[in-house]
Design a protein around this motif. Sequence first.
Motif, PDB file in Angstrom:
ATOM      1  N   LEU C 143      27.161 -24.019 -27.132  1.00  0.00           N
ATOM      2  CA  LEU C 143      27.569 -23.505 -28.448  1.00  0.00           C
ATOM      3  C   LEU C 143      26.875 -24.286 -29.560  1.00  0.00           C
ATOM      4  O   LEU C 143      26.469 -23.712 -30.567  1.00  0.00           O
ATOM      5  N   PHE C 144      26.727 -25.592 -29.361  1.00  0.00           N
ATOM      6  CA  PHE C 144      26.009 -26.381 -30.362  1.00  0.00           C
ATOM      7  C   PHE C 144      24.583 -25.850 -30.522  1.00  0.00           C
ATOM      8  O   PHE C 144      24.077 -25.718 -31.634  1.00  0.00           O
ATOM      9  N   PHE C 145      23.955 -25.538 -29.396  1.00  0.00           N
ATOM     10  CA  PHE C 145      22.582 -25.046 -29.496  1.00  0.00           C
ATOM     11  C   PHE C 145      22.545 -23.662 -30.152  1.00  0.00           C
ATOM     12  O   PHE C 145      21.623 -23.354 -30.910  1.00  0.00           O
ATOM     13  N   LEU C 146      23.573 -22.843 -29.883  1.00  0.00           N
ATOM     14  CA  LEU C 146      23.635 -21.563 -30.572  1.00  0.00           C
ATOM     15  C   LEU C 146      23.746 -21.783 -32.071  1.00  0.00           C
ATOM     16  O   LEU C 146      23.095 -21.120 -32.880  1.00  0.00           O
ATOM     17  N   PHE C 147      24.577 -22.771 -32.433  1.00  0.00           N
ATOM     18  CA  PHE C 147      24.728 -23.095 -33.846  1.00  0.00           C
ATOM     19  C   PHE C 147      23.383 -23.517 -34.436  1.00  0.00           C
ATOM     20  O   PHE C 147      23.021 -23.108 -35.543  1.00  0.00           O
ATOM     21  N   GLY C 152      19.192 -22.823 -39.095  1.00  0.00           N
ATOM     22  CA  GLY C 152      17.983 -23.527 -39.514  1.00  0.00           C
ATOM     23  C   GLY C 152      17.102 -23.992 -38.391  1.00  0.00           C
ATOM     24  O   GLY C 152      16.044 -24.548 -38.631  1.00  0.00           O
ATOM     25  N   GLY C 153      17.557 -23.784 -37.159  1.00  0.00           N
ATOM     26  CA  GLY C 153      16.674 -24.084 -36.042  1.00  0.00           C
ATOM     27  C   GLY C 153      16.388 -25.558 -35.853  1.00  0.00           C
ATOM     28  O   GLY C 153      17.117 -26.428 -36.349  1.00  0.00           O
ATOM     29  N   LEU C 154      15.336 -25.814 -35.126  1.00  0.00           N
ATOM     30  CA  LEU C 154      15.002 -27.173 -34.744  1.00  0.00           C
ATOM     31  C   LEU C 154      13.489 -27.218 -34.575  1.00  0.00           C
ATOM     32  O   LEU C 154      12.910 -26.331 -33.965  1.00  0.00           O
ATOM     33  N   ASP C 155      12.845 -28.216 -35.143  1.00  0.00           N
ATOM     34  CA  ASP C 155      11.381 -28.215 -35.066  1.00  0.00           C
ATOM     35  C   ASP C 155      10.828 -29.581 -34.692  1.00  0.00           C
ATOM     36  O   ASP C 155       9.722 -29.948 -35.058  1.00  0.00           O
ATOM     37  N   ALA C 175      21.840 -30.378 -32.772  1.00  0.00           N
ATOM     38  CA  ALA C 175      21.135 -30.364 -31.491  1.00  0.00           C
ATOM     39  C   ALA C 175      21.401 -31.642 -30.708  1.00  0.00           C
ATOM     40  O   ALA C 175      21.610 -31.602 -29.492  1.00  0.00           O
ATOM     41  N   THR C 176      21.418 -32.798 -31.389  1.00  0.00           N
ATOM     42  CA  THR C 176      21.699 -34.033 -30.651  1.00  0.00           C
ATOM     43  C   THR C 176      23.126 -34.023 -30.121  1.00  0.00           C
ATOM     44  O   THR C 176      23.371 -34.440 -28.998  1.00  0.00           O
ATOM     45  N   LEU C 177      24.055 -33.518 -30.937  1.00  0.00           N
ATOM     46  CA  LEU C 177      25.426 -33.434 -30.434  1.00  0.00           C
ATOM     47  C   LEU C 177      25.483 -32.528 -29.206  1.00  0.00           C
ATOM     48  O   LEU C 177      26.161 -32.835 -28.221  1.00  0.00           O
ATOM     49  N   GLY C 178      24.746 -31.418 -29.280  1.00  0.00           N
ATOM     50  CA  GLY C 178      24.723 -30.504 -28.151  1.00  0.00           C
ATOM     51  C   GLY C 178      24.188 -31.185 -26.904  1.00  0.00           C
ATOM     52  O   GLY C 178      24.793 -31.120 -25.829  1.00  0.00           O
ATOM     53  N   ALA C 179      23.063 -31.874 -27.059  1.00  0.00           N
ATOM     54  CA  ALA C 179      22.475 -32.550 -25.897  1.00  0.00           C
ATOM     55  C   ALA C 179      23.412 -33.646 -25.392  1.00  0.00           C
ATOM     56  O   ALA C 179      23.508 -33.887 -24.182  1.00  0.00           O
ATOM     57  N   PHE C 180      24.114 -34.296 -26.300  1.00  0.00           N
ATOM     58  CA  PHE C 180      25.077 -35.340 -25.929  1.00  0.00           C
ATOM     59  C   PHE C 180      26.171 -34.749 -25.029  1.00  0.00           C
ATOM     60  O   PHE C 180      26.473 -35.292 -23.963  1.00  0.00           O
ATOM     61  N   VAL C 181      26.727 -33.636 -25.461  1.00  0.00           N
ATOM     62  CA  VAL C 181      27.806 -33.021 -24.678  1.00  0.00           C
ATOM     63  C   VAL C 181      27.264 -32.492 -23.348  1.00  0.00           C
ATOM     64  O   VAL C 181      27.905 -32.639 -22.303  1.00  0.00           O
TER      65      VAL C 181
END
Lengths: 374, 118, 573
Positions: C143-147, C152-155, C175-181
């Motif tokens: 879900l974090f990555f969907l967010f 604004g994406g990630l570059d 994105a870091t929070l997503g990868a953390f989880v």
Amino acid sequence: MPSRDITEDRHDADPRPRDITDMSSDSAPQPDKAHGGHDNRPPHLAHHFETPKQQFESGKLGMWLFLATEILMFGGLFCAYAIYRGNHQDVFLYGYGALDKMWGATNTVVLLASSLTMAWAVRAAQKGQQKLLIAMLVATFMGGVGFMGIKAVEYKAKYDHNLFPGQQFNAFYYESGKPKYPEKLAHAIEYIDGRNAGRGGASHGTDGQGGEHSDAAPAPGEGQVLQGAGHQQAEADAQAPAAVIVTASFAPPADVTNLAPPASPADAGVLDSAIDHAGVVQTPHAGHTQILWEDLSQTERGKVHIFFEIYFLMTGLHGLHVLIGMGLIGWLILKARARTFGKEYFTPVDVIGLYWHLVDLIWIFLFPLLYLIH
Amino acid sequence: MSDAHTNDDHNHGIGHITPVSLLVGIFALLIFFTVLTVAVTYVDLGPANIWIALGVAVVKGALVGLYFMHLRYDSPFNGLILVTAFLFLAVFIGISLMDTGEYQRNIPPPPTVRPVTG
Amino acid sequence: MSVIQDPVNSGVYSGQDQPGGTNYINHSKGVMSWLLTLDHKRIGLMYMVSVLSAFALGGTFAIILRTMLFTHSSPENPISDSGQELYNQMFTLHGAVLVFMFIIPAVPAILGNMILPLMLGAKDVAFPRLNLLSWYCYIVGGLFFLFVLLSGGLDTGWTFYTPYSTSTSTSVAAATLGAFVLGFSSILTGLNFIATIHMLRPPGMGWFQLPLFLWALYATSLIQVLATPVLAITLLLLLAEKVLHIGIFDPALGGDPVLFQHFFWFYSHPAVYIMILPAMGIISELISTFSRRHIFGYSFIAFSSIAIALLGFLVWGHHMYTSGQSGMANAVFSLITFSVAIPSAIKIFNWLATMYKGSISLATPMLYALAFIWLFTIGGLTGVFLGSLALNIHAHDTYFVVAHFHYVMVGSMMTAFLGGMYYWWPKMFGKMYNEPVAKVAWFLIFAGFNLTFFIQFIAGSQGMPRRYADYLPEYAFFHKFSTVGSYVLAAGLVLVLLNWIHALLKGKKAPQNPWGSNTLEWHTSSPPPHENFAETPTVSDPYVMGAWDYDESIDGYVHNPQKAQELAQQGHH
Ligand SMILES: [Cu+2]
């Protein structure tokens, strides 16, 4: 609830492979299990385990693996610590002046005591001593409260002196070689230098080091700096950065002061090592650890905030673990009041105990690394 | 780990029960080492100070692990996990520290060190 | 959840071979019976749906970026700023989503969850609740990555290098929070597998009677437990850097950006082995089964998994040769990097030796296994090239590197995963897939993959740098060729998916053991009952297949207990 079905199913269909019995011999005896129905099965034994012992050992193994992940997670911060301390010794010697080793030692004792009561709680659970178990858990919980209380007092002092991380707070932020908040910086320097000087022993800025300073080209504010008034130095930094840096005085001024932006990494190396070298020379290493602001090279001054950030990250993450541990112990207290634990079933007390001891163990390393820098 | 089976303090049930006297004794030792490590900071031993402080921390940690965390009476694999974690951490810190120390002299100084005036 | 629910409600599953007519899929009904399930098989299925969705998403990004690279700019037709930004987002997101949400979890979380307890003859993993929690962590991370996608994406590239990642305005924090989880999801899976293999092995199954897939999962889990926490703290530090501007990694604030790379690669190089080790485990099973020979060099393969896992922790600096890392570290890392080739080669040679004089059947899973050996050899050997300092300085950040790691992380890992999916598909669903279609899809994937990536070795050796939205006309042929190849690859993958869906809905009923292999999961019905085994299986050598007789009427193998006993006695003497 599906798990009920599971438990019942298994007794109709169960018996596990018994053709080769090397493993079952050391597990607890299981006489009429296959026919006995679920009455013989302790209520806490999950369907996929054979014996309470197997379940207990699995729980512990799982917790130990989790503790390994905790160690490596904290390990990242220890690594950051080691690298900044290893490469910028004086920054740490300076920064730790803001910490109070007596508070640190007190907290160590508090946490060790709570570890004792936790281990005692596990013993009480194993022996089925319900009241003692609750008392010990409460004592452990109070240890956590005491620890966090002292931590709060310490954090408050840092906050009051602008040492908190975050863009708005930390007095030691440098950007492009200039202090970001000169007034805050002056205040913080005064605080830390005062404490460092009060740590006893040698007055600073006399003999050898002072000489080096006075050799340097005259610069605004330099005179006051020699008298140890850190805040003026800070202002000087803010107003005339270039000049002050030059006064940091390295041996071959002709080479360095006329240097345009370094033409190659090798040149930069010369320049930088000269500066760091200057810092080292100024450091009164011979038994005196009272580093003052003016002992730090320009590069090092820009890194003082990193000491505080590492301090806050390490103690902050540790404090978070203490809070989580307190939550878990609170849950244990509720469970213990409902008489959940006894001789046959105390796995949660044991594994949460392991977690609590690890939090203690990490503090055992944090304490000397942060408070007892020498 | 045969202690776990021969110790008389518990002959049924699971896990090792540590006697109160041992727990309190370990606690006393831990306090002693805490006082010691603080006291040593008042004596200047040069670079030895940090190693003494860390050594004392290791001893304290070992006491907590062996007795409070029952490692002494536990499956050796649990202890192995702990040691492995520290070992991998040592690899991580050791190599990073070696490398950062090596390249420190290649780092260009911050911009203002390049004298503007001369 | 409808994907999972539909087949259940439509009554496709007949609960074959079960007196009660139930299996783990139709054992209980309703969405909550899935969302709150503690059954490792159901959790495996939920992982399958979510990981394959992530695969589809990341694959779409990849196709978009390859399509953008089909053309390059010219004075008449310049590439717009927004086009370049979109490209940066696409290559970052395809990497981040595919690495963290597909490649790392695919084999352990889907096939491991499904098969590991079955292979042990156990009822579940050691900690079923943590297992479910791990799936929820995965979903939250997703879900974090969907967010990130919507905000604004990630570059930054999937590596989040500082100081760019702390200064860009895209959603690095989310994105870091997503990868953390997602990291926690991975840790929980690994922790669970280690505890399960230690505590729930049946009587008679010592460490050296474990199927090699489990050795591989065990080695993988070691890495997950020991490396992932460092990623967690790295991401926390990055987050603190981003939000609080603490400056540990930011040179403008006195920090050290190379330190970030140490932190990142201490996890992310071992993570490459989280991706490839379980894939190698699958290959060991497939090669033995479809060559109908006992695996050759069992203990060498087993120990090489552990060796790869441990050596994998000592080589992270080979990603940093040009980062400003010291010459000393460069030399040490280069040397140790070469040594990783040894255990990898040991595996390859033992697989080849297993096939030697075997009775090889080219069923779909075996085709994937052969593709793996081919692709992994190319990917692995180019890795040795890149491990050498001199060549690396030249090839760093070129398409040569891109091709190398796609051969390992995509080519090898994906073919092993697909091979494993086909192999265990009958067990998971009790349905057979369409074999000719599966073979066509295999061919498209194998051909498409090589078309896409082999030419990138050449482009890279000619100096085409990676991560650029545009290129000089001289590279046009390489890029167009590669893009066309990627369409072939995508077509093959879509065909795989269609074949699977068709198998679920209309597939022929699968026998208990379509392949004649002897690991314990084939000793229960297809699909297995809720409790895994109606009758307790007898543990024997997983690679002795003589006790299974082919039965034409069911197109599968039937266990012959008498033969099994004879074989067991032979084994004892
Ligand atoms: Cu690598």
